[in-house]
Design a protein around this motif. Structure first.
Motif, PDB file in Angstrom:
ATOM      1  N   GLY A  44     -21.630   5.961   2.947  1.00 52.90           N
ATOM      2  CA  GLY A  44     -21.772   4.591   2.459  1.00 52.90           C
ATOM      3  C   GLY A  44     -20.459   3.839   2.505  1.00 52.90           C
ATOM      4  N   GLU A  45     -19.612   4.052   1.496  1.00 54.88           N
ATOM      5  CA  GLU A  45     -18.339   3.343   1.399  1.00 54.88           C
ATOM      6  C   GLU A  45     -17.200   4.191   1.945  1.00 54.88           C
ATOM      7  OE1 GLU A  45     -18.314   0.330   0.573  1.00 54.88           O
ATOM      8  OE2 GLU A  45     -20.080  -0.005  -0.652  1.00 54.88           O
ATOM      9  N   ALA A  46     -16.296   3.550   2.660  1.00 55.59           N
ATOM     10  CA  ALA A  46     -15.078   4.203   3.130  1.00 55.59           C
ATOM     11  C   ALA A  46     -13.909   3.245   2.925  1.00 55.59           C
ATOM     12  CB  ALA A  46     -15.190   4.592   4.595  1.00 55.59           C
ATOM     13  N   ILE A  47     -12.753   3.808   2.604  1.00 55.84           N
ATOM     14  CA  ILE A  47     -11.547   3.010   2.367  1.00 55.84           C
ATOM     15  C   ILE A  47     -10.474   3.453   3.342  1.00 55.84           C
ATOM     16  CG2 ILE A  47      -9.693   2.495   0.722  1.00 55.84           C
ATOM     17  CD1 ILE A  47     -11.719   2.944  -1.534  1.00 55.84           C
ATOM     18  N   ALA A  48      -9.783   2.483   3.928  1.00 60.26           N
ATOM     19  CA  ALA A  48      -8.598   2.734   4.741  1.00 60.26           C
ATOM     20  C   ALA A  48      -7.420   2.034   4.078  1.00 60.26           C
ATOM     21  CB  ALA A  48      -8.794   2.229   6.168  1.00 60.26           C
ATOM     22  N   LEU A  49      -6.309   2.727   3.959  1.00 60.57           N
ATOM     23  CA  LEU A  49      -5.107   2.176   3.336  1.00 60.57           C
ATOM     24  C   LEU A  49      -3.969   2.154   4.340  1.00 60.57           C
ATOM     25  CD1 LEU A  49      -5.190   4.182  -0.033  1.00 60.57           C
ATOM     26  CD2 LEU A  49      -5.973   1.828   0.325  1.00 60.57           C
ATOM     27  N   ALA A  50      -3.180   1.095   4.302  1.00 60.70           N
ATOM     28  CA  ALA A  50      -1.963   1.004   5.107  1.00 60.70           C
ATOM     29  C   ALA A  50      -0.793   0.802   4.157  1.00 60.70           C
ATOM     30  CB  ALA A  50      -2.048  -0.149   6.102  1.00 60.70           C
ATOM     31  N   PHE A  51       0.141   1.757   4.139  1.00 59.10           N
ATOM     32  CA  PHE A  51       1.312   1.685   3.268  1.00 59.10           C
ATOM     33  C   PHE A  51       2.495   1.163   4.074  1.00 59.10           C
ATOM     34  CE2 PHE A  51      -0.329   5.496   0.565  1.00 59.10           C
ATOM     35  CZ  PHE A  51      -1.240   4.662  -0.067  1.00 59.10           C
ATOM     36  N   SER A  52       3.015   0.027   3.683  1.00 60.15           N
ATOM     37  CA  SER A  52       4.137  -0.573   4.412  1.00 60.15           C
ATOM     38  C   SER A  52       5.431   0.169   4.138  1.00 60.15           C
ATOM     39  CB  SER A  52       4.302  -2.044   3.996  1.00 60.15           C
ATOM     40  OG  SER A  52       5.006  -2.137   2.766  1.00 60.15           O
ATOM     41  N   GLY A  53       6.466  -0.238   4.870  1.00 59.66           N
ATOM     42  CA  GLY A  53       7.792   0.295   4.635  1.00 59.66           C
ATOM     43  C   GLY A  53       8.446  -0.363   3.435  1.00 59.66           C
ATOM     44  N   GLY A  54       9.626   0.187   3.054  1.00 58.23           N
ATOM     45  CA  GLY A  54      10.355  -0.371   1.928  1.00 58.23           C
ATOM     46  C   GLY A  54      11.049   0.682   1.083  1.00 58.23           C
ATOM     47  N   GLY A  55      11.347   1.846   1.681  1.00 52.59           N
ATOM     48  CA  GLY A  55      12.088   2.881   0.969  1.00 52.59           C
ATOM     49  C   GLY A  55      11.354   3.384  -0.266  1.00 52.59           C
ATOM     50  N   ALA A  56      12.118   3.739  -1.306  1.00 53.69           N
ATOM     51  CA  ALA A  56      11.521   4.247  -2.540  1.00 53.69           C
ATOM     52  C   ALA A  56      10.676   3.186  -3.228  1.00 53.69           C
ATOM     53  CB  ALA A  56      12.621   4.746  -3.482  1.00 53.69           C
ATOM     54  N   ARG A  57      10.974   1.920  -2.963  1.00 53.03           N
ATOM     55  CA  ARG A  57      10.145   0.829  -3.506  1.00 53.03           C
ATOM     56  C   ARG A  57       8.714   0.960  -3.004  1.00 53.03           C
ATOM     57  NH1 ARG A  57      12.633  -2.934  -1.196  1.00 53.03           N
ATOM     58  NH2 ARG A  57      11.156  -3.345   0.472  1.00 53.03           N
ATOM     59  N   ALA A  58       8.559   1.170  -1.698  1.00 56.48           N
ATOM     60  CA  ALA A  58       7.229   1.311  -1.104  1.00 56.48           C
ATOM     61  C   ALA A  58       6.571   2.616  -1.533  1.00 56.48           C
ATOM     62  CB  ALA A  58       7.332   1.249   0.417  1.00 56.48           C
ATOM     63  N   ALA A  59       7.353   3.690  -1.590  1.00 52.95           N
ATOM     64  CA  ALA A  59       6.796   4.984  -2.005  1.00 52.95           C
ATOM     65  C   ALA A  59       6.243   4.909  -3.420  1.00 52.95           C
ATOM     66  CB  ALA A  59       7.867   6.066  -1.901  1.00 52.95           C
ATOM     67  N   SER A  60       6.944   4.221  -4.317  1.00 54.38           N
ATOM     68  CA  SER A  60       6.521   4.122  -5.714  1.00 54.38           C
ATOM     69  C   SER A  60       5.307   3.215  -5.868  1.00 54.38           C
ATOM     70  CB  SER A  60       7.678   3.592  -6.580  1.00 54.38           C
ATOM     71  OG  SER A  60       8.819   4.413  -6.465  1.00 54.38           O
ATOM     72  N   PHE A  61       5.331   2.074  -5.219  1.00 56.00           N
ATOM     73  CA  PHE A  61       4.224   1.109  -5.326  1.00 56.00           C
ATOM     74  C   PHE A  61       2.938   1.718  -4.763  1.00 56.00           C
ATOM     75  CE2 PHE A  61       2.106  -2.975  -3.994  1.00 56.00           C
ATOM     76  CZ  PHE A  61       1.977  -3.515  -5.265  1.00 56.00           C
ATOM     77  N   SER A  62       3.021   2.355  -3.602  1.00 56.84           N
ATOM     78  CA  SER A  62       1.835   2.956  -3.001  1.00 56.84           C
ATOM     79  C   SER A  62       1.342   4.150  -3.830  1.00 56.84           C
ATOM     80  CB  SER A  62       2.116   3.376  -1.558  1.00 56.84           C
ATOM     81  OG  SER A  62       3.214   4.269  -1.478  1.00 56.84           O
ATOM     82  N   TYR A  63       2.260   4.846  -4.488  1.00 53.23           N
ATOM     83  CA  TYR A  63       1.861   5.936  -5.388  1.00 53.23           C
ATOM     84  C   TYR A  63       1.020   5.389  -6.536  1.00 53.23           C
ATOM     85  CZ  TYR A  63       2.453   9.831  -8.713  1.00 53.23           C
ATOM     86  OH  TYR A  63       2.249  10.852  -9.613  1.00 53.23           O
ATOM     87  N   GLY A  64       1.426   4.252  -7.086  1.00 50.49           N
ATOM     88  CA  GLY A  64       0.642   3.615  -8.138  1.00 50.49           C
ATOM     89  C   GLY A  64      -0.758   3.250  -7.667  1.00 50.49           C
ATOM     90  N   VAL A  65      -0.867   2.837  -6.404  1.00 44.38           N
ATOM     91  CA  VAL A  65      -2.183   2.518  -5.831  1.00 44.38           C
ATOM     92  C   VAL A  65      -3.087   3.751  -5.851  1.00 44.38           C
ATOM     93  CG1 VAL A  65      -3.389   1.825  -3.719  1.00 44.38           C
ATOM     94  CG2 VAL A  65      -1.304   0.622  -4.416  1.00 44.38           C
TER      95      VAL A  65
END
Length: 450
Positions: A44-65
């Motif tokens: 039924g439902e499927a999700i695709a995620l794209a995590f942008s660059g940005g060092g530890a800032r991006a790693a932390s924000f995407s982790y929260g997601v």
């Protein structure tokens, strides 16, 4: 005399710098790889995620997601995290994506301690005062594999190999080839093009390639093995180069694949930060679809029949524009000019890739519907279609999530985080909380819970 002495000391210091490690990280294919299409368990439902660059800032924000998706439930009571079928990532976002791909939901709670709370910024060569760093810069980058790939392997990925990545979600780590300027993904089509074994590559090397910001880090080296290659270039490569309506991203990738097979042109690939070619990491989907050789690829036939909606969300962790020189008629000074020009150089291909993704998703959806509607009732049932299944009832949704979704004050706070490999603990707290909040308030995700 003083000038000559300084020059002599500089040469002596530079001579103390060891030669950079340029050993290729990959091995040749020994046999043609089996064509395997993995079922991603779409229902039924499927999700695709794209995590942008940005060092530890991006790693932390995407982790929260990811943390927030784990808590949100769809109308069937299934965690939205369990609906994630694809993750494509660049640079800092690739740390989170690769760790999740290696360990799955069970490893999610360990990620902060293993990766985000470590302070390794001080271990890097960063100062411009040191003559030794001038020599490192002339050799291709201030920091080599010992300062990035080996550190990632030792501290985070523990000698994990690409073959150890789980088949669900399908995680794609994106870098860029310096010679062709095209995106290079750590995925089967690219490694078949260089006649190399993807499974034996260390996860840490893939992430290091994706994070190798020019000047700060030396490129990661791959070798191409065109002689006696057990697999030919796929037919889509020639079609992409000759068809007048081929999307430019796909054409450039096909051109680079031809380069990889031409020993007169290149023998080694030098991979740099994926943000150089596409800071969202979405362009690889165009190639994955073409290389799959079917309108539903990179989905499996079963997944394509069971799919009702694919929700594709780009998690953009980039810093908003913030410069006082815009208020001054004299404009930016030298360093600001360089930083601004580099930002523009990253943003332009990112915007082009995002626009291309929008058109690609529309074409992908149309192709899936056409394929589904050409199936016989028996074929559809065999692939999982229920009694009320309708071939045309499938949708693709695209959304972009960023700091600006959280309001001006929060966006300024999160956007103040430097693009660095480690950040202060309180800022990591805010970035993770920001990723959670942006996910909880995102309309595309909320729609899945209704």
């Amino acid at each position: 005399m003083r000038t000559a002495m300084i020059a002599a000391l500089t040469l002596v210091a530079a001579g103390c710098v060891s030669a950079p490690d340029t050993t290729p990280i990959n091995q040749a294919l020994s046999a043609a790889p089996a064509r395997v299409i993995h079922d991603l368990g779409v229902d039924g439902e499927a999700i695709a995620l794209a995590f942008s660059g940005g060092g530890a800032r991006a790693a932390s924000f995407s982790y929260g997601v990811l943390l927030q998706l784990r808590e949100m439930k769809d109308r069937q009571g299934v965690s939205l995290l369990d609906r994630v079928s694809f993750i494509t990532a660049v640079s800092g976002g690739s740390i989170t994506a690769a760790y999740y791909g290696q360990h799955g939901p069970d490893g999610l709670d360990r990620f902060r301690k293993v990766a985000l709370d470590l302070d390794w910024q001080g271990q890097l060569h960063t100062t411009w005062v040191s003559p030794e760093n001038w020599q490192r810069l002339m050799q291709g980058g201030l920091n080599g594999p010992d300062k990035l790939a080996k550190w990632l392997d030792r501290e985070i990925f523990a000698d994990g190999r690409m073959r150890d990545m789980r088949t669900r979600p399908y995680v794609v780590i994106n870098a860029a080839d310096l010679y062709s300027g095209a995106p290079f993904a750590f995925a089967p089509p690219w490694f078949e093009a260089i006649c190399s074994d993807l499974g034996n590559v260390r996860i840490a090397d893939a992430v290091a390639a994706s994070m190798s910001v020019p000047i700060a880090f030396r490129p990661i080296v791959l070798q191409s093995f065109p002689q006696d290659c057990p697999v030919a270039l796929q037919p889509w490569v020639s079609r992409a180069l000759t068809a007048r309506n081929t999307p430019m991203l796909l054409r450039e990738t096909a051109r680079s694949f031809r380069f990889f097979r031409d020993p007169e042109r290149m023998s080694y690939l030098h991979l740099t930060d994926g943000g150089v070619a596409d800071n969202f990491g979405v362009s690889s989907f165009v190639t994955l679809q073409a290389a799959g050789g079917a309108p539903y690829a990179p989905l499996s036939p079963r997944d394509a029949v069971k799919l009702r909606r694919l929700t594709f969300v780009v998690v953009n962790s980039e810093r908003p524009a913030d410069a006082t020189w815009a208020k001054d008629p004299s404009g930016p000074d030298g360093p600001e000019m360089i930083a601004t020009a580099m930002s523009i150089a990253v943003n332009a291909p990112k915007r082009a890739a995002a626009d291309a993704l929008n058109g690609f998703l529309a074409n992908w959806k149309a192709g899936v519907i056409k394929w589904r509607c050409e199936l016989s009732a028996e074929e559809a049932a065999t692939l999982g279609a229920g009694p009320d299944w309708k071939c045309g009832e499938v949708d693709y949704v695209l959304d972009v999530m960023s700091f600006s979704d959280l309001g001006d004050e929060k966006a300024r706070r999160l956007g103040s985080a430097e693009t660095a490999v480690s950040l202060p603990s309180d800022l990591i707290d805010d970035l993770i909380a920001g990723g959670r909040a942006a996910t909880a308030w995102n309309d595309a995700f909320i729609e899945l819970t209704r």
